[in-house]
Write a protein that holds these residues in place. Structure first.
Motif, PDB file in Angstrom:
ATOM      1  N   VAL A   1       0.825  -1.211   0.000  1.00  0.00           N
ATOM      2  CA  VAL A   1       0.000   0.000   0.000  1.00  0.00           C
ATOM      3  C   VAL A   1       0.858   1.260   0.000  1.00  0.00           C
ATOM      4  CG1 VAL A   1      -1.668   1.348   1.337  1.00  0.00           C
ATOM      5  CG2 VAL A   1      -2.002  -1.116   1.060  1.00  0.00           C
ATOM      6  N   LEU A   2       1.874   1.314   0.862  1.00  0.00           N
ATOM      7  CA  LEU A   2       2.707   2.511   0.934  1.00  0.00           C
ATOM      8  C   LEU A   2       3.494   2.717  -0.355  1.00  0.00           C
ATOM      9  CD1 LEU A   2       4.070   2.458   4.604  1.00  0.00           C
ATOM     10  CD2 LEU A   2       2.077   3.643   3.678  1.00  0.00           C
ATOM     11  N   GLY A   3       3.949   1.635  -0.965  1.00  0.00           N
ATOM     12  CA  GLY A   3       4.654   1.754  -2.237  1.00  0.00           C
ATOM     13  C   GLY A   3       3.761   2.313  -3.326  1.00  0.00           C
ATOM     14  N   ALA A   4       2.521   1.834  -3.368  1.00  0.00           N
ATOM     15  CA  ALA A   4       1.566   2.335  -4.368  1.00  0.00           C
ATOM     16  C   ALA A   4       1.278   3.818  -4.158  1.00  0.00           C
ATOM     17  CB  ALA A   4       0.277   1.520  -4.299  1.00  0.00           C
ATOM     18  N   VAL A   5       1.161   4.236  -2.901  1.00  0.00           N
ATOM     19  CA  VAL A   5       0.906   5.653  -2.585  1.00  0.00           C
ATOM     20  C   VAL A   5       2.037   6.532  -3.125  1.00  0.00           C
ATOM     21  CG1 VAL A   5       0.763   7.334  -0.706  1.00  0.00           C
ATOM     22  CG2 VAL A   5      -0.583   5.228  -0.601  1.00  0.00           C
TER      23      VAL A   5
END
Length: 492
Positions: free
Chosen positions: A472-476
């Motif tokens: 999730v953080l990578g996608a953000v």
């Protein structure tokens, strides 16, 4: 004289200029290699020294407490680097800080080699924390001086090779200390780490006269009338720390949470100081603020990566069979696969960035790729841990997981160093590097908290949480890459 402006044909566009490593980068890289050899040589066997039974030469500490100690030690090492960066900026020239740090680190490893029990462990670790705090940020600042004014392409390549040297030390250290520990015992492994640190000291002294002039200068000297204030603050800090230890408020179980809070407070103090300083320009302030999300996400990334010393070490002692026929696979070698993968992939990635030139992904995108990859690695670990049920996890699969997780570091670690040395305000250059190293402090202490969580809940739920966090953080970050990239380059 007049100049005509023409539009070149696509086939006449010159290829991207090949980046060259500035003189001195390799000298600093080899010094850092030996320092990391000693550091990771110790780190590779420290968790198992705490977890193993007394009969096996360990200290037989409970898993949650062991995770807390290891996480707090790693966090303290990087927190100390903030203080070392301040010293290098305000009181002592960076090259002298590096020399002092190398000597103190070597002394700490010697203590660990000969002292017994938790008391000896504590003294040795404290010396290593102090020495590493003095050395790490200041040697990185010297590399920053060497590449100052060069294009981003050359800066990223230089720091990628510098970071590769870090990872070579991180590979060779545990390989050798792990084998010695496996054959002769933990204290022999600690002694070998001391030999590695002696190598770092020799390498540094050889390159002493070749250091840039800026390494011999205090960048932002502290006014002499403020010396008493500094000395008083130092004494108060030491008294508070001593009182917390003596009263029992600071103990193994809460070391990691205490270090996490300290890392966040130190980071907040740095961001506030730089953003409110009159010597910081508007563009510099914009760049520092744009670095804030990268700082937080990078800290979480290293928390996921450094679980190899906490949660994954507990998993290894509980669910991995190290016997291969009559031979026992050295336990430290498992965690070594992580930096080894980073070492092997770094030249390939550096060559890719070099060939792409200005078309390469932005630093924000690279951070996002690293987070997504480590999220996928923990998803893989979730799948294999579920597929094997209560049986041992095959050694080959845990080694593959380590390679997947470790190779993601090339997208975060060197890029963070490069960004920090480029966007830092002129009056806070070394301290900006110290702020970047706080991501490692935050990551190390978070890994201790995660190790304690791993000891408290079922592994499927745990690996699901960790995997989702990375993805999730990578996608953000990938989604937000354009506005963050513009703010990071404000005024440049």
């Amino acid at each position: 004289m007049t100049h005509s402006i023409t539009t070149p044909r696509a086939d006449s566009v010159p290829p991207p200029r090949k980046a060259k490593l500035p003189r001195g980068v390799w000298s600093m890289a080899f010094t850092e290699l030996w320092e990391r050899y000693s550091f990771y040589g110790l780190q590779g066997i420290l968790s198992f020294y705490l977890l193993y039974s007394l009969a096996d030469g360990g200290l037989e500490v409970a898993p949650a407490a062991a995770a807390g100690i290891v996480g707090a030690y790693g966090g303290a090492v990087y927190l100390a680097q903030v203080i070392g960066a301040w010293f290098g900026d305000r009181l002592v020239a960076p090259k002298l800080m590096v020399l002092f740090g190398a000597i103190v680190i070597m002394a700490g490893h010697i203590v660990l080699a000969f002292a017994q029990g938790l008391g000896g462990l504590g003294i040795g670790l404290v010396l290593i924390v102090i020495g590493t705090g003095a050395l790490k940020t200041n040697i990185t600042s010297i590399v920053g001086f060497l590449v100052e004014g060069r294009p981003q392409q050359e800066r990223d390549v230089s720091f990628s090779y510098f970071y590769m040297a870090i990872n070579i030390g991180a590979v060779v250290g545990p390989l050798t200390t792990g084998w010695v520990q496996n054959e002769y015992g933990f204290h022999w492994g600690f002694g070998l780490a001391a030999v590695g640190m002696a190598g770092a000291l020799v390498q540094y002294l050889v390159s002493w006269k070749k250091l840039p002039e800026r390494a011999s200068v205090v960048n932002n000297p502290l006014p002499r009338n403020k010396y008493p204030v500094f000395a008083g603050a130092a004494v108060v800090g030491l008294l508070v720390l001593g009182g917390a230890i003596w009263s029992g408020m600071l103990r193994a179980e809460n070391l990691a949470s205490t270090t996490t809070i300290l890392a966040l407070l130190a980071a907040a103090a740095y961001f506030i100081t730089m953003c409110t300083s009159r010597s910081v320009t508007r563009d510099e302030r914009s760049r520092v603020l744009a670095y804030l999300p990268l700082f937080l996400f990078s800290g979480i990334y290293f928390g996921l990566l450094f679980q190899k010393f906490t949660a994954i070490s507990i998993l290894i002692t509980e669910r991995i069979n190290l016997q291969i026929g009559d031979w026992t696979f050295p336990v430290a070698w498992i965690t070594t696969v992580s930096p080894l993968a980073a070492v092997l992939i770094t030249p390939l990635i550096a060559k890719l960035w070099n060939s792409m030139g200005s078309r390469q992904p932005s630093p924000v995108t690279k951070f996002g790729i690293g987070l997504v990859q480590i999220g996928c690695a923990y998803l893989f670990l979730l799948i294999i841990s579920q597929a094997t049920g209560d049986a041992f996890i095959p050694l080959a699969l845990i080694l593959l997981f380590m390679a997947m997780a470790g190779s993601s570091e090339v997208f975060v670690g060197p890029i963070g160093l490069s960004v920090a040395t480029q966007i830092g305000p002129k009056s806070f250059k070394s301290q900006m590097v110290g702020l970047n190293f706080l991501t490692l402090a935050l990551g190390s202490s978070l890994s201790g908290l995660l190790g304690q969580l791993f000891a408290a809940i079922e592994s499927p739920a745990y690996f699901s949480i960790v995997s989702a966090t990375g993805l999730v953080l990578g996608a953000v970050l990938i989604i937000a890459r354009k506005p963050l990239g513009r703010w990071l380059s404000s005024g440049q």
